[in-house]
Design an enzyme around this catalytic site. Structure first.
Site, PDB file in Angstrom:
ATOM      1  N   CYS A  98       0.942  -1.287   0.142  1.00 39.34           N
ATOM      2  CA  CYS A  98       0.037  -0.113   0.060  1.00 39.34           C
ATOM      3  C   CYS A  98       0.965   1.253  -0.020  1.00 39.34           C
ATOM      4  CB  CYS A  98      -1.039   0.004   1.161  1.00 39.34           C
ATOM      5  SG  CYS A  98      -0.057   0.079   2.920  1.00 39.34           S
ATOM      6  N   HIS A 392      -2.055   1.226   7.367  1.00 40.44           N
ATOM      7  CA  HIS A 392      -2.461   1.040   5.787  1.00 40.44           C
ATOM      8  C   HIS A 392      -2.380   2.523   5.483  1.00 40.44           C
ATOM      9  CE1 HIS A 392      -4.031  -0.267   2.084  1.00 40.44           C
ATOM     10  NE2 HIS A 392      -5.193   0.406   2.463  1.00 40.44           N
ATOM     11  N   ASN A 414      -7.765   4.502  -2.392  1.00 37.32           N
ATOM     12  CA  ASN A 414      -7.171   3.234  -1.902  1.00 37.32           C
ATOM     13  C   ASN A 414      -6.566   2.650  -2.819  1.00 37.32           C
ATOM     14  OD1 ASN A 414      -6.735   1.282   0.165  1.00 37.32           O
ATOM     15  ND2 ASN A 414      -8.902   1.047   0.548  1.00 37.32           N
TER      16      ASN A 414
END
Length: 473
Positions: A98, A392, A414
Site C-alpha cells: 500500500c 495502511h 485506496n
C-alpha cells in the site's frame, strides 16, 4: 510435599516420582485463578432474557451482523467541497505494498497536474518492488553482521531474525529507492503474479536470509576478514537477486516509451530511457527536497522531531523522520494542499471500517451496546497498548468543509481496486479521521514556516519496536 520427600519415602523412582508430583492437588499461586475467584467469575451470567437471546444468536451469527448500527446504514454523502482530479484506481491485490501504491499515486498525480491533465503516467510497482526486496535483504544481512557479537537472545538480534524481509513500508522507501533505481512505466514492467501475491515468495526468501544470517554471524565471530565477509554477503545477495528475477522478472535497464494522455492516446514521439532518466523527467524535483513527513502521535510532545530506528528500506537510506503535530495542524496543512489540487500520502488504522461500502465511522458497529460494556481508551492509550498502529497507507484526495471552513469528512484513494468501496475510494468522517489518522506526507510549501523550521532540529530517536510503527500494508 517436596520432590525430595517423594523420592525418599516413595517406592517410585525417576519418572514415577515426577508423575506423582504432578498428580497431587495443587494450591493456587498468588496471581492465579483460585477456586474462590473462579466462583466469583462464574456468578457473571446472562442478565436477562434479552442477553440469553443474544447468546443464542451469537452461536449462529457474526458478531458484526449483530452489532451493526442501523442508523449508519443509510446512503453515504459523496459530495465534497474540495476534491483533487480523479485518476485510475490501482490494486495491490494480496500484497502489503500500500505504501508504494499510495506514494506512486501522489507522484503520478503531480505529473498530471504539471501538464494540466493533458498527460498521464502509470508507474510500475513490480519494477521498484524488486529493488525494495533486494535492498531489504541487504539491510537484514548487514544488520546480522553488525550485531554478530550479541547473543541470539538480544532484542536487536531478534528484531532482525523475526522479520528478515517484508513487503510493507513507508514513503521513505519511495524517496530512497527512486533516487537510486529510478522508475519505469507500468506498460514496460506490468505486475506479475508474485508481485500481487507476495506471501510465498517472501517466505522462501526469508528462509534463505535466516540461513545466511547465521552463516555471517559465524564468519564474524570466527574473526574472518571483512573482505571475505563482504564477498560472501555479495554471493548471498546474488542468490536473492536470482530468486527475485524468477518471480518478479529481471529489472529493465533501458526501454522505449511514448507519453500518453489519460485516455491512452499517444502524445509526442517515442524515446529511449533508462529508469533514472524516466524518473528525472516525470518527477523532476528531488523527492527528499520536496516533501516533509508529519505525524499525529499524542504519546509524545508536539512540535518536536522524531526518528524511528531501522524504519527504512535501504541500508544507506533514510529512517522515517517526522515532525509530531496536533491533529488540528495536520488538518490545516492537508486542506491547504487539497485546495491547490495536491494529493497526499497518508496512513491509518482501519477499525470501524465498512470495506464493502468504503466508509469509516466511529459507530458503524455498536459493540458497547451488544456486550453491555465500554471501550474507553483514547488514541494515546490505544497506541501504547498495541491496540492501534499506522497500518495502511492511502492517498488523501478530498475534504468536505462546513460553512466555517472546518472539515466534516475526508476522502482517500485506496489501492484495493476500482470495485472496492466507492469505486476505489473510501470516505471517513471527521471524528474517525482524528482517531485513526497517523501519518501525512505533504509538499513543504503548504507547511507554515514556524513548523517547517523544526525539521532541522536534532531528532529524538524512537526504538525499532515502538507500537505505532508497523510497516504499512
Amino acid at each position: 510435599m517436596t520432590i525430595n520427600t517423594i523420592k525418599k519415602h516413595s517406592p517410585l523412582r525417576g519418572l514415577g516420582a515426577l508423575f506423582l508430583l504432578f498428580a497431587l492437588p495443587s494450591m493456587a499461586q498468588d496471581g492465579g485463578i483460585s477456586p474462590e475467584m473462579l466462583a466469583k467469575i462464574q456468578q457473571s451470567k446472562p442478565k436477562g432474557n434479552a442477553e440469553k437471546a443474544l447468546v443464542n444468536a451469537m452461536a449462529t451469527m457474526s458478531i458484526n451482523d449483530l452489532a451493526k448500527n442501523a442508523a449508519k446504514l443509510g446512503k453515504i454523502d459523496t459530495k465534497f467541497s474540495i476534491e483533487t482530479p480523479k485518476q485510475s484506481i490501482h490494486n495491490q491485490k494480496s500484497s502489503g505494498r500500500c505504501w508504494m501504491f499510495s506514494s506512486m499515486n501522489v507522484l503520478r498525480s503531480r505529473f498530471a497536474l504539471e501538464h494540466k491533465d493533458t498527460l498521464a503516467v502509470e508507474y510500475s510497482q513490480d519494477y521498484l518492488f524488486f529493488y525494495d526486496q533486494l535492498e531489504k535483504a541487504n539491510l537484514f544481512l548487514q544488520g546480522t553482521i553488525e550485531t554478530a557479537s550479541k547473543s541470539m537472545d538480544d532484542p536487536e538480534v531478534k528484531f532482525f531474525f523475526r522479520s528478515p524481509l517484508n513487503d510493507g513500508g513507508t514513503f521513505c522507501g519511495i524517496i530512497d529507492l527512486t533516487k537510486k533505481y529510478g522508475l519505469v512505466p507500468q506498460s514496460v514492467r506490468p505486475e506479475t503474479y508474485q508481485a500481487e501475491n507476495t506471501r510465498l515468495m517472501s517466505n522462501i526468501i526469508k528462509t534463505k536470509l535466516r540461513e545466511y544470517g547465521l552463516e555471517l554471524r559465524s564468519m564474524v565471530n570466527a574473526k574472518k576478514k571483512t573482505t571475505a565477509i563482504n564477498d560472501r554477503k555479495t554471493e548471498m545477495l546474488a542468490e536473492v537477486y536470482r530468486i527475485l528475477s524468477m518471480t518478479l522478472g529481471e529489472p529493465v535497464k533501458e526501454f522505449t516509451y511514448a507519453h500518453r494522455d489519460k485516455n491512452g492516446k499517444i502524445k509526442g514521439e517515442e524515446k529511449t530511457y533508462t529508469p533514472l532518466e524516466f524518473y528525472k523527467e516525470t518527477v523532476k524535483e528531488p523527492i527528499e527536497d520536496t516533501f516533509i513527513m508529519l505525524m499525529n502521535d499524542p504519546r509524545h510532545p508536539y512540535y518536536k522531531v522524531y526518528e524511528v530506528e531501522y524504519d527504512r528500506h535501504t541500508y544507506d537510506g533514510h529512517n522515517w523522520r517526522y515532525i509530531n503535530l496536533p491533529i488540528e495542524d495536520i488538518e490545516s496543512i492537508a486542506i491547504a494542499s487539497l485546495k491547490d489540487g495536491r494529493k497526499m500520502y497518508s496512513s491509518y488504522d482501519l477499525p470501524q471500517m465498512d470495506r464493502n461500502r468504503g466508509y469509516m465511522d466511529l459507530n458503524l458497529w455498536d459493540y458497547s451496546t451488544l456486550f453491555d460494556t465500554q471501550f474507553p481508551m483514547n488514541k494515546a492509550e490505544r497506541i501504547s497498548t498495541f491496540e492501534s498502529m499506522s497500518a495502511h497507507a492511502m492517498t488523501l484526495t478530498a475534504v468536505d468543509l462546513d460553512k466555517n471552513g472546518k472539515p466534516k469528512k475526508w476522502k482517500v484513494e485506496n489501492s484495493w481496486g476500482a470495485g472496492n468501496g466507492q469505486q476505489g475510494y473510501a470516505i471517513m468522517t471527521e471524528d474517525w479521521f482524528r482517531e485513526y489518522m497517523f501519518r501525512l506526507v505533504v509538499d513543504k510549501k503548504y507547511v507554515p514556516e514556524n513548523i517547517l523550521k523544526l525539521k532541522d532540529e536534532k531528532p529524538t530517536m524512537i526504538p525499532y519496536d515502538d507500537p505505532l510503527f508497523k510497516a504499512e500494508e
